[in-house]
Design a protein around this motif. Structure first.
Motif, PDB file in Angstrom:
ATOM      1  N   ARG A 172      20.133  -5.995 -20.082  1.00  0.00           N
ATOM      2  CA  ARG A 172      20.675  -4.951 -19.202  1.00  0.00           C
ATOM      3  C   ARG A 172      19.974  -3.624 -19.442  1.00  0.00           C
ATOM      4  NH1 ARG A 172      27.178  -6.168 -19.209  1.00  0.00           N
ATOM      5  NH2 ARG A 172      27.052  -7.955 -17.810  1.00  0.00           N
ATOM      6  N   LEU A 173      19.683  -3.316 -20.697  1.00  0.00           N
ATOM      7  CA  LEU A 173      18.972  -2.081 -21.010  1.00  0.00           C
ATOM      8  C   LEU A 173      17.609  -2.066 -20.334  1.00  0.00           C
ATOM      9  CD1 LEU A 173      18.663   0.560 -22.664  1.00  0.00           C
ATOM     10  CD2 LEU A 173      17.650  -0.861 -24.457  1.00  0.00           C
ATOM     11  N   HIS A 174      16.867  -3.153 -20.453  1.00  0.00           N
ATOM     12  CA  HIS A 174      15.534  -3.230 -19.836  1.00  0.00           C
ATOM     13  C   HIS A 174      15.629  -3.197 -18.313  1.00  0.00           C
ATOM     14  CE1 HIS A 174      13.121  -3.655 -23.395  1.00  0.00           C
ATOM     15  NE2 HIS A 174      13.945  -4.577 -23.845  1.00  0.00           N
ATOM     16  N   ARG A 175      16.669  -3.822 -17.761  1.00  0.00           N
ATOM     17  CA  ARG A 175      16.850  -3.834 -16.315  1.00  0.00           C
ATOM     18  C   ARG A 175      17.140  -2.440 -15.782  1.00  0.00           C
ATOM     19  NH1 ARG A 175      22.347  -6.057 -14.401  1.00  0.00           N
ATOM     20  NH2 ARG A 175      22.855  -4.023 -15.228  1.00  0.00           N
ATOM     21  N   ASP A 176      17.888  -1.652 -16.511  1.00  0.00           N
ATOM     22  CA  ASP A 176      18.363  -0.369 -16.022  1.00  0.00           C
ATOM     23  C   ASP A 176      17.441   0.811 -16.325  1.00  0.00           C
ATOM     24  OD1 ASP A 176      20.525  -1.723 -15.068  1.00  0.00           O
ATOM     25  OD2 ASP A 176      21.848  -1.164 -16.722  1.00  0.00           O
ATOM     26  N   VAL A 177      16.416   0.603 -17.119  1.00  0.00           N
ATOM     27  CA  VAL A 177      15.523   1.697 -17.490  1.00  0.00           C
ATOM     28  C   VAL A 177      14.502   1.942 -16.384  1.00  0.00           C
ATOM     29  CG1 VAL A 177      13.702   2.389 -19.101  1.00  0.00           C
ATOM     30  CG2 VAL A 177      15.797   1.341 -19.961  1.00  0.00           C
ATOM     31  N   PHE A 178      14.400   3.186 -15.974  1.00  0.00           N
ATOM     32  CA  PHE A 178      13.377   3.559 -15.001  1.00  0.00           C
ATOM     33  C   PHE A 178      12.068   3.757 -15.745  1.00  0.00           C
ATOM     34  CE2 PHE A 178      17.185   4.515 -12.753  1.00  0.00           C
ATOM     35  CZ  PHE A 178      16.874   4.293 -11.424  1.00  0.00           C
ATOM     36  N   THR A 199       2.071   3.833 -13.586  1.00  0.00           N
ATOM     37  CA  THR A 199       0.830   4.298 -14.196  1.00  0.00           C
ATOM     38  C   THR A 199      -0.182   4.772 -13.158  1.00  0.00           C
ATOM     39  OG1 THR A 199      -0.007   2.039 -14.178  1.00  0.00           O
ATOM     40  CG2 THR A 199       1.087   2.795 -16.188  1.00  0.00           C
ATOM     41  N   ASN A 200       0.099   4.547 -11.861  1.00  0.00           N
ATOM     42  CA  ASN A 200      -0.873   4.901 -10.825  1.00  0.00           C
ATOM     43  C   ASN A 200      -0.543   6.206 -10.105  1.00  0.00           C
ATOM     44  OD1 ASN A 200       1.326   4.202  -9.336  1.00  0.00           O
ATOM     45  ND2 ASN A 200       0.349   2.532  -8.213  1.00  0.00           N
ATOM     46  N   GLY A 201       0.434   6.980 -10.618  1.00  0.00           N
ATOM     47  CA  GLY A 201       0.777   8.246 -10.008  1.00  0.00           C
ATOM     48  C   GLY A 201       1.807   8.159  -8.898  1.00  0.00           C
ATOM     49  N   ALA A 202       2.288   6.961  -8.579  1.00  0.00           N
ATOM     50  CA  ALA A 202       3.305   6.799  -7.539  1.00  0.00           C
ATOM     51  C   ALA A 202       4.660   7.262  -8.070  1.00  0.00           C
ATOM     52  CB  ALA A 202       3.374   5.342  -7.099  1.00  0.00           C
ATOM     53  N   SER A 203       5.645   7.308  -7.197  1.00  0.00           N
ATOM     54  CA  SER A 203       6.990   7.708  -7.600  1.00  0.00           C
ATOM     55  C   SER A 203       7.592   6.669  -8.524  1.00  0.00           C
ATOM     56  CB  SER A 203       7.883   7.855  -6.366  1.00  0.00           C
ATOM     57  OG  SER A 203       7.385   8.861  -5.535  1.00  0.00           O
ATOM     58  N   PRO A 204       8.411   7.106  -9.479  1.00  0.00           N
ATOM     59  CA  PRO A 204       9.075   6.151 -10.363  1.00  0.00           C
ATOM     60  C   PRO A 204       9.984   5.220  -9.564  1.00  0.00           C
ATOM     61  CG  PRO A 204       9.330   8.390 -11.182  1.00  0.00           C
ATOM     62  CD  PRO A 204       8.729   8.484  -9.806  1.00  0.00           C
ATOM     63  N   THR A 205      10.023   3.969  -9.975  1.00  0.00           N
ATOM     64  CA  THR A 205      10.876   2.984  -9.307  1.00  0.00           C
ATOM     65  C   THR A 205      11.658   2.207 -10.344  1.00  0.00           C
ATOM     66  OG1 THR A 205       9.101   1.356  -9.329  1.00  0.00           O
ATOM     67  CG2 THR A 205       9.311   2.705  -7.344  1.00  0.00           C
ATOM     68  N   LYS A 206      12.729   1.630  -9.898  1.00  0.00           N
ATOM     69  CA  LYS A 206      13.526   0.780 -10.757  1.00  0.00           C
ATOM     70  C   LYS A 206      12.849  -0.585 -10.864  1.00  0.00           C
ATOM     71  CE  LYS A 206      18.360  -0.133 -11.468  1.00  0.00           C
ATOM     72  NZ  LYS A 206      19.695  -0.077 -10.920  1.00  0.00           N
ATOM     73  N   PRO A 207      12.957  -1.252 -12.020  1.00  0.00           N
ATOM     74  CA  PRO A 207      12.359  -2.584 -12.149  1.00  0.00           C
ATOM     75  C   PRO A 207      12.899  -3.533 -11.090  1.00  0.00           C
ATOM     76  CG  PRO A 207      13.163  -1.780 -14.260  1.00  0.00           C
ATOM     77  CD  PRO A 207      13.627  -0.810 -13.215  1.00  0.00           C
TER      78      PRO A 207
END
Length: 91
Positions: free
Chosen positions: A45-51, A55-63
């Protein structure tokens, strides 16, 4: 968040496990997760929920939500709903 009954899902400050908050399974549907299984579930759950920043400069996304989560409680709930749907003529 509120349940259909009007009861609060969120645990209030000072609430205990005996207070009526959250969501609890019906009698006989409880799934106890403890020990190593609980540790694995919490880590997943921790890994799933971490934003994670891209690495390519795009907007952060959820896994991706498509990765399976070893969650025996969720698995039990899904089986129960599927069984009820089949019993009601669903497919």
């Amino acid at each position: 968040y509120w349940r259909p009954s009007g009861k609060n899902i969120n645990r209030g400050k000072g609430s205990t496990d005996n207070d009526d908050w959250g969501v609890r399974p019906d009698k006989g549907q409880e799934v106890i997760v403890e020990g190593d299984a609980l540790r694995r579930l919490a880590l997943a759950r921790l890994h799933r929920d971490v934003f994670k920043p891209p690495t390519n400069g795009a907007s952060p996304t959820k896994p991706a939500e498509t990765q399976p989560l070893a969650d025996p409680q969720l698995d039990r709930a899904i089986r129960e709903v599927e069984g009820r749907l089949r019993g009601a003529g669903g497919s």
